[in-house]
Scaffold this motif. Sequence first.
Motif, PDB file in Angstrom:
ATOM      1  N   ARG A  41      11.198   2.915  -6.649  1.00 35.10           N
ATOM      2  CA  ARG A  41      11.358   4.333  -6.315  1.00 35.10           C
ATOM      3  C   ARG A  41      10.765   5.209  -7.412  1.00 35.10           C
ATOM      4  NH1 ARG A  41      13.903   8.700  -7.532  1.00 35.10           N
ATOM      5  NH2 ARG A  41      14.956   7.704  -9.286  1.00 35.10           N
ATOM      6  N   ARG A  42      11.084   4.873  -8.658  1.00 35.09           N
ATOM      7  CA  ARG A  42      10.596   5.675  -9.780  1.00 35.09           C
ATOM      8  C   ARG A  42       9.078   5.648  -9.887  1.00 35.09           C
ATOM      9  NH1 ARG A  42      14.974   4.179 -14.598  1.00 35.09           N
ATOM     10  NH2 ARG A  42      16.810   5.048 -13.537  1.00 35.09           N
ATOM     11  N   ARG A  43       8.466   4.621  -9.372  1.00 40.65           N
ATOM     12  CA  ARG A  43       7.005   4.518  -9.410  1.00 40.65           C
ATOM     13  C   ARG A  43       6.359   5.078  -8.145  1.00 40.65           C
ATOM     14  NH1 ARG A  43       5.770  -1.344 -12.371  1.00 40.65           N
ATOM     15  NH2 ARG A  43       6.836  -0.831 -14.331  1.00 40.65           N
ATOM     16  N   GLY A  44       7.169   5.717  -7.298  1.00 44.73           N
ATOM     17  CA  GLY A  44       6.643   6.366  -6.108  1.00 44.73           C
ATOM     18  C   GLY A  44       6.296   5.433  -4.972  1.00 44.73           C
ATOM     19  N   LEU A  45       6.845   4.214  -4.996  1.00 43.69           N
ATOM     20  CA  LEU A  45       6.502   3.220  -3.980  1.00 43.69           C
ATOM     21  C   LEU A  45       7.453   3.217  -2.791  1.00 43.69           C
ATOM     22  CD1 LEU A  45       5.601   0.237  -6.362  1.00 43.69           C
ATOM     23  CD2 LEU A  45       4.054   1.896  -5.291  1.00 43.69           C
ATOM     24  N   MET A  46       8.439   4.123  -2.786  1.00 44.74           N
ATOM     25  CA  MET A  46       9.416   4.179  -1.687  1.00 44.74           C
ATOM     26  C   MET A  46       9.353   5.502  -0.942  1.00 44.74           C
ATOM     27  SD  MET A  46      10.876   1.206  -2.010  1.00 44.74           S
ATOM     28  CE  MET A  46      12.414   1.245  -1.119  1.00 44.74           C
ATOM     29  N   GLU A  47       8.233   6.205  -1.065  1.00 47.52           N
ATOM     30  CA  GLU A  47       8.128   7.531  -0.464  1.00 47.52           C
ATOM     31  C   GLU A  47       8.136   7.509   1.062  1.00 47.52           C
ATOM     32  OE1 GLU A  47       8.255  10.681  -1.955  1.00 47.52           O
ATOM     33  OE2 GLU A  47       9.051   9.287  -3.436  1.00 47.52           O
ATOM     34  N   PHE A  48       7.899   6.355   1.653  1.00 51.16           N
ATOM     35  CA  PHE A  48       7.906   6.267   3.110  1.00 51.16           C
ATOM     36  C   PHE A  48       9.326   6.054   3.646  1.00 51.16           C
ATOM     37  CE2 PHE A  48       7.435   2.057   1.397  1.00 51.16           C
ATOM     38  CZ  PHE A  48       8.162   1.226   2.227  1.00 51.16           C
ATOM     39  N   ILE A  50      13.821   7.130   3.163  1.00 54.86           N
ATOM     40  CA  ILE A  50      14.717   8.219   2.769  1.00 54.86           C
ATOM     41  C   ILE A  50      15.120   8.120   1.303  1.00 54.86           C
ATOM     42  CG2 ILE A  50      15.625   8.682   5.069  1.00 54.86           C
ATOM     43  CD1 ILE A  50      18.039   6.948   4.414  1.00 54.86           C
ATOM     44  N   ILE A  51      14.761   7.025   0.650  1.00 56.47           N
ATOM     45  CA  ILE A  51      15.033   6.879  -0.781  1.00 56.47           C
ATOM     46  C   ILE A  51      14.016   7.662  -1.608  1.00 56.47           C
ATOM     47  CG2 ILE A  51      15.121   5.215  -2.691  1.00 56.47           C
ATOM     48  CD1 ILE A  51      16.116   3.138  -0.688  1.00 56.47           C
ATOM     49  N   GLY A  52      12.841   7.887  -1.041  1.00 57.07           N
ATOM     50  CA  GLY A  52      11.755   8.530  -1.771  1.00 57.07           C
ATOM     51  C   GLY A  52      12.085   9.943  -2.214  1.00 57.07           C
ATOM     52  N   ASP A  53      11.381  10.407  -3.236  1.00 55.94           N
ATOM     53  CA  ASP A  53      11.659  11.718  -3.827  1.00 55.94           C
ATOM     54  C   ASP A  53      11.485  12.863  -2.837  1.00 55.94           C
ATOM     55  OD1 ASP A  53      12.296  10.639  -6.265  1.00 55.94           O
ATOM     56  OD2 ASP A  53      10.292  10.889  -7.122  1.00 55.94           O
ATOM     57  N   LYS A  54      10.545  12.731  -1.905  1.00 57.85           N
ATOM     58  CA  LYS A  54      10.259  13.818  -0.970  1.00 57.85           C
ATOM     59  C   LYS A  54      11.479  14.155  -0.127  1.00 57.85           C
ATOM     60  CE  LYS A  54       7.040  15.117   2.747  1.00 57.85           C
ATOM     61  NZ  LYS A  54       5.863  14.675   3.547  1.00 57.85           N
ATOM     62  N   LEU A  55      12.037  13.157   0.552  1.00 60.69           N
ATOM     63  CA  LEU A  55      13.196  13.420   1.413  1.00 60.69           C
ATOM     64  C   LEU A  55      14.466  13.615   0.598  1.00 60.69           C
ATOM     65  CD1 LEU A  55      12.625  11.100   4.513  1.00 60.69           C
ATOM     66  CD2 LEU A  55      12.102  13.518   4.214  1.00 60.69           C
ATOM     67  N   ALA A  56      14.586  12.907  -0.531  1.00 64.14           N
ATOM     68  CA  ALA A  56      15.769  13.086  -1.378  1.00 64.14           C
ATOM     69  C   ALA A  56      15.832  14.509  -1.932  1.00 64.14           C
ATOM     70  CB  ALA A  56      15.764  12.064  -2.514  1.00 64.14           C
ATOM     71  N   VAL A 190       4.718  19.034  21.370  1.00 57.08           N
ATOM     72  CA  VAL A 190       4.466  17.678  20.893  1.00 57.08           C
ATOM     73  C   VAL A 190       5.218  17.486  19.576  1.00 57.08           C
ATOM     74  CG1 VAL A 190       2.747  15.964  20.233  1.00 57.08           C
ATOM     75  CG2 VAL A 190       2.181  17.722  21.934  1.00 57.08           C
ATOM     76  N   CYS A 191       6.171  16.558  19.560  1.00 60.85           N
ATOM     77  CA  CYS A 191       6.881  16.196  18.320  1.00 60.85           C
ATOM     78  C   CYS A 191       6.301  14.877  17.826  1.00 60.85           C
ATOM     79  CB  CYS A 191       8.385  16.055  18.574  1.00 60.85           C
ATOM     80  SG  CYS A 191       9.216  17.619  18.940  1.00 60.85           S
ATOM     81  N   THR A 192       5.620  14.916  16.708  1.00 61.47           N
ATOM     82  CA  THR A 192       4.903  13.740  16.214  1.00 61.47           C
ATOM     83  C   THR A 192       5.840  12.795  15.456  1.00 61.47           C
ATOM     84  OG1 THR A 192       4.280  14.871  14.170  1.00 61.47           O
ATOM     85  CG2 THR A 192       2.763  15.044  16.032  1.00 61.47           C
ATOM     86  N   SER A 193       5.347  11.587  15.246  1.00 58.74           N
ATOM     87  CA  SER A 193       6.067  10.569  14.475  1.00 58.74           C
ATOM     88  C   SER A 193       5.210  10.129  13.290  1.00 58.74           C
ATOM     89  CB  SER A 193       6.413   9.354  15.343  1.00 58.74           C
ATOM     90  OG  SER A 193       7.284   9.708  16.396  1.00 58.74           O
ATOM     91  N   PRO A 194       5.840   9.825  12.137  1.00 56.31           N
ATOM     92  CA  PRO A 194       5.061   9.450  10.942  1.00 56.31           C
ATOM     93  C   PRO A 194       4.721   7.965  10.904  1.00 56.31           C
ATOM     94  CG  PRO A 194       7.369   9.564  10.375  1.00 56.31           C
ATOM     95  CD  PRO A 194       7.282   9.904  11.848  1.00 56.31           C
ATOM     96  N   LEU A 195       4.115   7.467  11.975  1.00 56.85           N
ATOM     97  CA  LEU A 195       3.875   6.028  12.071  1.00 56.85           C
ATOM     98  C   LEU A 195       2.940   5.533  10.975  1.00 56.85           C
ATOM     99  CD1 LEU A 195       3.483   5.726  15.949  1.00 56.85           C
ATOM    100  CD2 LEU A 195       5.513   5.276  14.553  1.00 56.85           C
ATOM    101  N   ARG A 196       1.932   6.320  10.664  1.00 57.62           N
ATOM    102  CA  ARG A 196       0.985   5.888   9.633  1.00 57.62           C
ATOM    103  C   ARG A 196       1.625   5.906   8.255  1.00 57.62           C
ATOM    104  NH1 ARG A 196      -3.894   9.764  11.485  1.00 57.62           N
ATOM    105  NH2 ARG A 196      -2.104  11.182  11.723  1.00 57.62           N
ATOM    106  N   GLU A 197       2.532   6.835   8.050  1.00 58.63           N
ATOM    107  CA  GLU A 197       3.203   6.938   6.750  1.00 58.63           C
ATOM    108  C   GLU A 197       4.147   5.760   6.497  1.00 58.63           C
ATOM    109  OE1 GLU A 197       1.355  10.714   7.492  1.00 58.63           O
ATOM    110  OE2 GLU A 197       2.599   9.442   8.773  1.00 58.63           O
ATOM    111  N   ILE A 198       4.619   5.119   7.586  1.00 54.61           N
ATOM    112  CA  ILE A 198       5.496   3.956   7.407  1.00 54.61           C
ATOM    113  C   ILE A 198       4.752   2.660   7.749  1.00 54.61           C
ATOM    114  CG2 ILE A 198       7.630   5.249   7.728  1.00 54.61           C
ATOM    115  CD1 ILE A 198       7.736   4.262  10.613  1.00 54.61           C
ATOM    116  N   PHE A 199       3.414   2.740   7.680  1.00 61.05           N
ATOM    117  CA  PHE A 199       2.543   1.570   7.779  1.00 61.05           C
ATOM    118  C   PHE A 199       2.615   0.853   9.122  1.00 61.05           C
ATOM    119  CE2 PHE A 199       4.140   1.970   3.352  1.00 61.05           C
ATOM    120  CZ  PHE A 199       2.979   2.488   2.798  1.00 61.05           C
TER     121      PHE A 199
END
Length: 315
Positions: A41-48, A50-56, A190-199
């Motif tokens: 998380r601290r290295r920014g690898l969990m941003e996809f 709810i643990i990631g800094d963006k949503l937190a 149209v309500c989009t989904s972040p499919l690409r962001e979660i690989f």
Amino acid sequence: ILFICGSMNQTTQMHQISKHLGEYEHSFSPYYCDGLHEIFRRRGLMEFTIIGDKLASRCRMYLENHNLPIDYQGKNRPYDLVVTCSDVYMQKNIRDHKIVLVQEGITDRETILFRLVKRFRFIPRWLAGTSATGLSDAYRAFCVASEGYRDFFIRKGARPEKIIVTGIPNFDNCQRYCSNDFPYRHYVLVCTSPLREIFQGEDREAFLRKAVEIAGGRQLIFKLHPNENVERATREIRQHAPGAMVFTTGSAEEMIANCDVLITRFSSTAFVGIALGKETHSDFDMDELRRLMPVQNGSAALNIANVCRRFLEED
């Protein structure tokens, strides 16, 4: 009581539940992790997630704006009960506590990762996303949206005796979204989904062309998912759906209330469209969504609070 929050949907549900438990002391925390996952998380690898800094950060801002007591990672005191929005990752410091799990909404598709997680318990559940919801068995009760969802989670492997149909707060009274000040009416949303962001990958161009076709010349409005790459998504919409309006903030539910047609991919917003009688398009099977439809009881937060109270009052 410690309420572990997550996305804005999960956070607002936790807040609503807490309002019915006023006789107890509350603390709230953005979703968190420990051990190796905390390093990630601290290295920014969990941003996809709810643990990631963006949503937190969004969660923390909401908690601060509502003057709710924050105890990040639940370190400041012992707790008699933990109410959590997800069990796909179970934090070490709550595993010996009484836990009530609350369903957020629709769950991810069951991919090969879900089957691997279910078969090999040493594989982290979060790799399968929310499709692995309910599989931890670490909770005393799992509060779900409907009888359809109760059967759904039992099929996945959750224990029947732990699942309680309460409804879920943000989807138990969709009629309330009809009273709003969103200025537009009679459009295709149209309500989009972040499919690409979660690989998971997505042919966004094909999706946009489908939306334009369904719209048939009517006004198109896009509500982007909070986890999306806004710049990329907006650029694509401008290219393939010229004339469409794009919103990155605001209530998707209120936008649905004012639309004529709703187009989604893998989103809980489909339930709002169905509840309000909108022409709804989803990548999920529509008959299955109707079977899973959250109960419209208007009392989900109270029902969940009463489940919590039962465990708090037991010897």
